[in-house]
Design a protein around this motif. Structure first.
Motif, PDB file in Angstrom:
ATOM      1  N   PHE A  20       0.886  -1.116   0.010  1.00  0.00           N
ATOM      2  CA  PHE A  20       0.016   0.016   0.002  1.00  0.00           C
ATOM      3  C   PHE A  20       0.861   1.140  -0.305  1.00  0.00           C
ATOM      4  O   PHE A  20       0.613   2.175  -0.251  1.00  0.00           O
ATOM      5  CB  PHE A  20      -1.083   0.521   1.309  1.00  0.00           C
ATOM      6  CG  PHE A  20      -1.740  -0.981   0.969  1.00  0.00           C
ATOM      7  CD1 PHE A  20      -3.099  -0.999   0.823  1.00  0.00           C
ATOM      8  CD2 PHE A  20      -1.360  -2.483   1.761  1.00  0.00           C
ATOM      9  CE1 PHE A  20      -4.056  -1.528   0.308  1.00  0.00           C
ATOM     10  CE2 PHE A  20      -2.413  -3.199   1.713  1.00  0.00           C
ATOM     11  CZ  PHE A  20      -4.171  -2.943   1.139  1.00  0.00           C
ATOM     12  N   LEU A  38       0.770   3.713   9.098  1.00  0.00           N
ATOM     13  CA  LEU A  38      -0.426   3.479   9.223  1.00  0.00           C
ATOM     14  C   LEU A  38      -1.667   3.988  11.471  1.00  0.00           C
ATOM     15  O   LEU A  38      -2.632   3.265  10.947  1.00  0.00           O
ATOM     16  CB  LEU A  38      -0.060   2.368   8.768  1.00  0.00           C
ATOM     17  CG  LEU A  38      -0.158   2.085   7.121  1.00  0.00           C
ATOM     18  CD1 LEU A  38       0.195   0.827   6.784  1.00  0.00           C
ATOM     19  CD2 LEU A  38      -1.277   2.327   6.623  1.00  0.00           C
ATOM     20  N   HIS A  59      -3.755   2.036  -3.128  1.00  0.00           N
ATOM     21  CA  HIS A  59      -2.126   2.793  -2.644  1.00  0.00           C
ATOM     22  C   HIS A  59      -2.334   3.815  -2.654  1.00  0.00           C
ATOM     23  O   HIS A  59      -2.856   4.661  -2.470  1.00  0.00           O
ATOM     24  CB  HIS A  59      -1.597   2.186  -4.012  1.00  0.00           C
ATOM     25  CG  HIS A  59       0.104   1.422  -4.137  1.00  0.00           C
ATOM     26  ND1 HIS A  59       0.736   3.252  -4.239  1.00  0.00           N
ATOM     27  CD2 HIS A  59       0.516   0.755  -3.324  1.00  0.00           C
ATOM     28  CE1 HIS A  59       2.195   2.923  -3.183  1.00  0.00           C
ATOM     29  NE2 HIS A  59       2.025   1.849  -3.254  1.00  0.00           N
ATOM     30  N   LYS A  60      -0.920   4.229  -1.988  1.00  0.00           N
ATOM     31  CA  LYS A  60      -1.270   5.875  -1.393  1.00  0.00           C
ATOM     32  C   LYS A  60      -1.058   6.474  -2.390  1.00  0.00           C
ATOM     33  O   LYS A  60      -1.158   7.443  -2.136  1.00  0.00           O
ATOM     34  CB  LYS A  60       0.486   5.418  -1.108  1.00  0.00           C
ATOM     35  CG  LYS A  60       0.484   6.903  -0.090  1.00  0.00           C
ATOM     36  CD  LYS A  60       2.263   6.773   0.455  1.00  0.00           C
ATOM     37  CE  LYS A  60       2.129   8.037   1.932  1.00  0.00           C
ATOM     38  NZ  LYS A  60       3.567   7.930   2.437  1.00  0.00           N
ATOM     39  N   LEU A 114      -7.236   2.367   3.142  1.00  0.00           N
ATOM     40  CA  LEU A 114      -6.399   1.276   2.532  1.00  0.00           C
ATOM     41  C   LEU A 114      -7.611   1.178   1.297  1.00  0.00           C
ATOM     42  O   LEU A 114      -7.146  -0.225   0.201  1.00  0.00           O
ATOM     43  CB  LEU A 114      -6.635  -0.322   2.652  1.00  0.00           C
ATOM     44  CG  LEU A 114      -4.796   0.025   3.977  1.00  0.00           C
ATOM     45  CD1 LEU A 114      -4.639  -0.871   5.246  1.00  0.00           C
ATOM     46  CD2 LEU A 114      -4.121   0.957   3.902  1.00  0.00           C
ATOM     47  N   TYR A 120       2.197   2.652   2.475  1.00  0.00           N
ATOM     48  CA  TYR A 120       2.338   3.549   3.588  1.00  0.00           C
ATOM     49  C   TYR A 120       2.971   2.523   4.729  1.00  0.00           C
ATOM     50  O   TYR A 120       3.145   1.502   4.819  1.00  0.00           O
ATOM     51  CB  TYR A 120       1.279   3.258   4.262  1.00  0.00           C
ATOM     52  CG  TYR A 120      -0.070   4.233   3.801  1.00  0.00           C
ATOM     53  CD1 TYR A 120       0.093   5.515   3.696  1.00  0.00           C
ATOM     54  CD2 TYR A 120      -0.856   3.708   2.669  1.00  0.00           C
ATOM     55  CE1 TYR A 120      -1.318   6.264   2.816  1.00  0.00           C
ATOM     56  CE2 TYR A 120      -2.405   4.659   2.199  1.00  0.00           C
ATOM     57  CZ  TYR A 120      -1.803   5.422   2.193  1.00  0.00           C
ATOM     58  OH  TYR A 120      -2.724   6.645   1.683  1.00  0.00           O
ATOM     59  N   GLY A 160      -8.311  -3.218  -3.321  1.00  0.00           N
ATOM     60  CA  GLY A 160      -7.492  -2.496  -2.463  1.00  0.00           C
ATOM     61  C   GLY A 160      -6.576  -0.734  -2.957  1.00  0.00           C
ATOM     62  O   GLY A 160      -7.125  -0.898  -4.845  1.00  0.00           O
TER      63      GLY A 160
END
Length: 612
Positions: free
Chosen positions: A266, A273, A316-317, A281, A268, A314
């Protein structure tokens, strides 16, 4: 007053008395210290034995928990591998399936051995053991259907539903036993902690009497701390090497901790987190679903908290979305209940599922095309057997009438032409018969049984000898070759291969035909038919099994050009392979296997050089 060397003696006596009194007091104190030390050693020894008993009980409970976790993991692996193989048909899924299925019964027996002193838990395991056996049977049935490509057509929903129900029942029973064992573990840990405190108190008291005990206690404490640190480091390495992102989540859905793989998935870090919601997320459209998922999970705190799996998308950052699978299970801590969520990137799996779906559609279309082709083949067979055979018979019959009734009106060339015409008609009828036999053979169902292939080979060879008993042919047929296959179809194989060897050695004054088998490293066998006849040019070997393709002229050796094509179809229906090697005027060797894992298509697993 009495004096001693000019001094009063009474003060000396008083000092001596006091000195003796102090010596006696120190001796009594020493004896008391020794007694206290001995008593302390005794109490410490007894406390140590109790501590060891508590430790053994704690270790035993942990072994039970580990065994429960192993059984649950193996059962999940059995179900996952069986479903994957039944859906995809890939053989790579069978190894983990059979490995996991084989390990479950011994693990259950080991757990029963561990629970021999716990009647209640042993009874629970005994009750769920038949369900485990039934689940393994259902999964094996699913694999068998997958082996025959029948999983989607027959029993898919029944086996899937039955397997899911049995697995839920197994998970429920194992989870209940795990909860009971964890409660026992907590009690044992508390008892162990109390015993540890007691031992430490005795050790502290003894340290005042013996500095060696203090040093030993310090060293033991240092060793325990060092082992704990090593264990923590090992746990950190283990969590860091996990292929899935691991998150510890509290009842508010907040992240307590995460591993290194979570950052890879992800983007992070663990620091970023901590304290954040798991909703961070997933995309906005899934966040409400995820909040409800955790809320519903923690609402079952008073009851059984099962392990659950959820597929989401999901985030992702960097804003990139990707498919994920999230598995959540409870984790009881002293400061409250939390859950662990393992998140896996399933992008590759989704791509495979999409490809499988596409291939399934293509297979359905192919099946329809094959059904149409079979119907056309049946129509062709009918046409050949009725529409072509009748004109040929007429031509042959009228040609025979010409020979019998009008021979005196024909010159020698005319009679020769009529004989050639009849020969061509008869050859064409042989080709038609061979085509019909090939068609019927391909549509007939295999009748698999165990039989003596050597005996069948001797029978076929004897039939050939009867046709031309004057020929000198040395037959070398290996004895004791038992196989599992269709006897009628394999007779066709031997009749064609032996017939070719008989035919192509006709010009030899004394020929040799050999039939045998060689074992392979995988336990299978490669069968071969070898002769020292006309042989063939390996440059043209690719045409050997093509219908109507002949490597020798009809004037040299008669034939329909269908025999080897028929042999190849029979071998393929037995999931085997066939290949050949030859040298012009030195003979030929035909090799075949009867299983899909035997032999080698390059012909290097036997000596194909004809005997001299």
């Amino acid at each position: 007053m009495v004096y001693w060397f000019g001094e009063p003696i009474r003060p000396h006596l008083e000092r001596m008395r006091r000195s003796r009194g102090r010596g006696a007091l120190w001796g009594a104190g020493f004896v008391l210290a020794v007694l206290l030390l001995v008593a302390g050693i005794g109490v410490s020894r007894r406390s140590g034995e109790q501590l060891q008993e508590a430790t053994r009980a704690l270790t035993h409970t942990r072994e039970v928990l580990e065994s429960l976790a192993d059984i649950s993991a193996r059962m999940s692996e059995v179900e996952s591998s069986a479903r994957s193989f039944a859906i995809s048909g890939k053989q790579s899924h069978l190894n983990p399936f059979y490995t996991a299925a084989k390990s479950v019964p011994p693990q259950v027996d080991e757990l029963k051995h561990l629970l021999r002193s716990d009647p209640g838990s042993l009874e629970s395991l005994t009750q769920i053991e038949p369900v485990i056996s039934q689940h393994l049977k259902v999964m094996k049935d699913m694999v068998e259907l997958g082996n025959r490509n029948l999983f989607r057509g027959f029993g898919q929903r029944g086996l899937t539903d039955e397997g899911s129900k049995l697995m839920e029942q197994i998970r429920g029973a194992l989870s209940s036993m795990e909860k009971e064992q964890r409660a026992r573990l907590a009690q044992q840990q508390a008892k162990l902690a109390a015993k540890t405190d007691h031992v430490e108190l005795i050790s502290f008291a003894g340290s005042a009497l013996a500095g060696v005990l203090v040093l030993a206690c310090a060293m033991a404490t240092f060793g325990a701390v060092h082992r704990r640190r090593k264990a923590d480091e090992k746990l950190d390495r283990l969590l860091g090497s996990m292929p899935d992102g691991l998150f510890i989540v509290n009842a508010e859905g907040k992240i307590v901790s995460s591993n290194a793989q979570a950052e890879k998935l992800f983007g992070y870090s663990d620091r970023e987190l901590q304290g954040e919601s798991m909703a961070l997320l997933v995309p906005e459209r899934f966040r409400q679903t995820q909040r409800q998922y955790y809320a519903g999970y923690f609402s079952q705190r008073s009851g059984r908290m099962p392990t659950t799996t959820l597929e989401l998308c999901g985030l992702h950052k960097d804003g990139r979305e990707f498919p994920i699978e999230m598995s959540t299970k409870p984790l009881a801590l002293d400061n409250g209940s939390v859950v662990t969520s393992a998140i896996r990137d399933i992008t590759g799996r989704k791509q495979v599922e999409k490809q499988i779906s596409k291939l399934n559609k293509e297979l359905e279309l192919r099946a329809v095309e094959l059904e149409v082709a079979y119907k056309e083949l049946e129509a062709f067979s009918y046409s050949v057997s009725h529409d072509l055979r009748s004109p040929l018979q007429n031509i042959d019959s009228f040609s025979q009438i010409l020979i019998e009734d009008y021979a005196n009106r024909l010159d020698s060339d005319g009679r020769d032409y009529v004989q050639r015409l009849r020969a061509s008609c008869q050859h064409m009828e042989e080709i038609i018969d061979a085509l019909l036999a090939l068609s019927n053979m391909m549509r007939s169902e295999l009748q698999i049984e165990a039989f003596d292939l050597s005996a069948l080979a001797n029978t076929v060879a004897a039939d050939l000898k009867l046709k031309n008993p004057d020929r000198l042919v040395d037959w070398v047929i290996a004895e004791g070759l038992s196989v599992e296959g269709d006897p009628q179809l394999l007779r066709v194989v031997l009749e064609n291969l032996f017939g070719n060897a008989w035919k192509f050695t006709a010009n030899r004054p004394r020929a040799r035909i050999e039939f045998g088998a060689l074992p392979q490293s995988n336990g299978a066998r490669t069968y071969f038919v070898r002769d020292d006849g006309a042989g063939f040019d390996m440059a043209r070997a690719a045409s050997l099994f093509t219908p109507f393709k002949r490597l020798h002229d009809q004037s040299e050796f008669r034939g329909t050009g269908i025999g080897l094509a028929t042999v190849q179809r029979v071998i393929q229906r037995h999931r085997g392979k066939i290949w050949a090697e030859g040298v012009v005027d030195r003979g030929a060797t035909f090799c075949f296997t009867l299983t899909d894992d035997g032999g080698a298509p390059n012909g290097r697993n036997h000596d194909s050089t004809p005997p001299k």
